[in-house]
Design an enzyme around this catalytic site. Sequence first.
Site, PDB file in Angstrom:
ATOM      1  N   GLU A 182      -9.649  -1.936   5.580  1.00  0.00           N
ATOM      2  CA  GLU A 182     -10.338  -1.629   6.822  1.00  0.00           C
ATOM      3  C   GLU A 182     -11.531  -2.571   7.036  1.00  0.00           C
ATOM      4  O   GLU A 182     -11.975  -3.248   6.101  1.00  0.00           O
ATOM      5  CB  GLU A 182     -10.818  -0.177   6.799  1.00  0.00           C
ATOM      6  CG  GLU A 182      -9.700   0.854   6.664  1.00  0.00           C
ATOM      7  CD  GLU A 182      -8.947   1.103   7.967  1.00  0.00           C
ATOM      8  OE1 GLU A 182      -9.001   0.258   8.877  1.00  0.00           O
ATOM      9  OE2 GLU A 182      -8.288   2.156   8.068  1.00  0.00           O
TER      10      GLU A 182
ATOM     11  N   ASN B 224      -7.441  -2.780  14.634  1.00  0.00           N
ATOM     12  CA  ASN B 224      -8.822  -3.087  14.246  1.00  0.00           C
ATOM     13  C   ASN B 224      -8.898  -4.273  13.290  1.00  0.00           C
ATOM     14  O   ASN B 224      -9.945  -4.542  12.705  1.00  0.00           O
ATOM     15  CB  ASN B 224      -9.505  -1.861  13.636  1.00  0.00           C
ATOM     16  CG  ASN B 224      -8.864  -1.403  12.331  1.00  0.00           C
ATOM     17  OD1 ASN B 224      -7.870  -1.976  11.879  1.00  0.00           O
ATOM     18  ND2 ASN B 224      -9.422  -0.368  11.716  1.00  0.00           N
TER      19      ASN B 224
ATOM     20  N   ASP C 139       0.813  -1.212   0.000  1.00  0.00           N
ATOM     21  CA  ASP C 139       0.000   0.000   0.000  1.00  0.00           C
ATOM     22  C   ASP C 139       0.849   1.264   0.000  1.00  0.00           C
ATOM     23  O   ASP C 139       2.075   1.218   0.149  1.00  0.00           O
ATOM     24  CB  ASP C 139      -0.939  -0.003   1.212  1.00  0.00           C
ATOM     25  CG  ASP C 139      -0.252  -0.444   2.504  1.00  0.00           C
ATOM     26  OD1 ASP C 139       0.970  -0.224   2.636  1.00  0.00           O
ATOM     27  OD2 ASP C 139      -0.925  -1.006   3.381  1.00  0.00           O
TER      28      ASP C 139
ATOM     29  N   HIS D 253      -7.078  -4.690  10.485  1.00  0.00           N
ATOM     30  CA  HIS D 253      -6.812  -4.457   9.062  1.00  0.00           C
ATOM     31  C   HIS D 253      -5.482  -5.078   8.638  1.00  0.00           C
ATOM     32  O   HIS D 253      -4.544  -5.159   9.418  1.00  0.00           O
ATOM     33  CB  HIS D 253      -6.880  -2.966   8.701  1.00  0.00           C
ATOM     34  CG  HIS D 253      -5.738  -2.124   9.177  1.00  0.00           C
ATOM     35  ND1 HIS D 253      -5.875  -1.128  10.109  1.00  0.00           N
ATOM     36  CD2 HIS D 253      -4.429  -2.100   8.826  1.00  0.00           C
ATOM     37  CE1 HIS D 253      -4.714  -0.538  10.307  1.00  0.00           C
ATOM     38  NE2 HIS D 253      -3.819  -1.118   9.545  1.00  0.00           N
TER      39      HIS D 253
END
Length: 234
Positions: free
Chosen positions: A135, A128, A62, A130
């Site tokens: 996400e 979280n 990314d 990811h």
Amino acid sequence: MKILVTKNKEVASQNAFELLQTDIINGAQVLGLATGSSPLGLYQKMTSSSADYSNLISINLDEYVGLKPTDPQSYHYFMEHHLFAQKPFAKSFIPDGSNLNATEVINHYNKILATYPIDTQILGIGNNGHIGFNEPGTPFDSQTHKVKLTPATINANARFFTSSKDVPTEAYTMGIGSILQAKHIILLAFGEQKADTINKMVNGKITTAVPASALQQHPNVTVILDEQAASKLA
């Protein structure tokens, strides 16, 4: 899913390095690479070793949208500083965050992934759940896409910037479907703050609410943890 619990990050990074080298010896030519704090120890092992990566290809997960490759907070800069300057690869691909034409960036990166299937993928994991910048709620069959970062991710990454206001709000990322195409996945996680998420990833329901739970569907995943990150595992 194979779980390796190690004494600390140093031992974990050494184990990851040895696994990666074994994959390369066994023919891995394309490495999927990650950024953030989790793979830093692995990259330090790589740069301090005698290993030669000049015939290999790397593809990063990314990049922030809006940052030039020369920006110190870009993942281009991160990879150059922590790995590529010391250990060059034959080809290294990272999404072009400076290109605001999302369709162009996405199509180009999907072509790269189709041309160079990933043999070994390195991953970290967000608090979280990811992986990459995928996400919660991201479909498991997703390919490269532009994502709006959640407040939780922005706050978690604020430590790398002057303030949370300086953190980009969007990123280009390989999709979960792209990640699952890798032949071998090595995920690194450290610290007590990752313990709940690791337990959900390993033992919880397979759900898009925890993107990393998709890894339960992959036949060849190695999860390398320190004792703190493993503390909630049964």
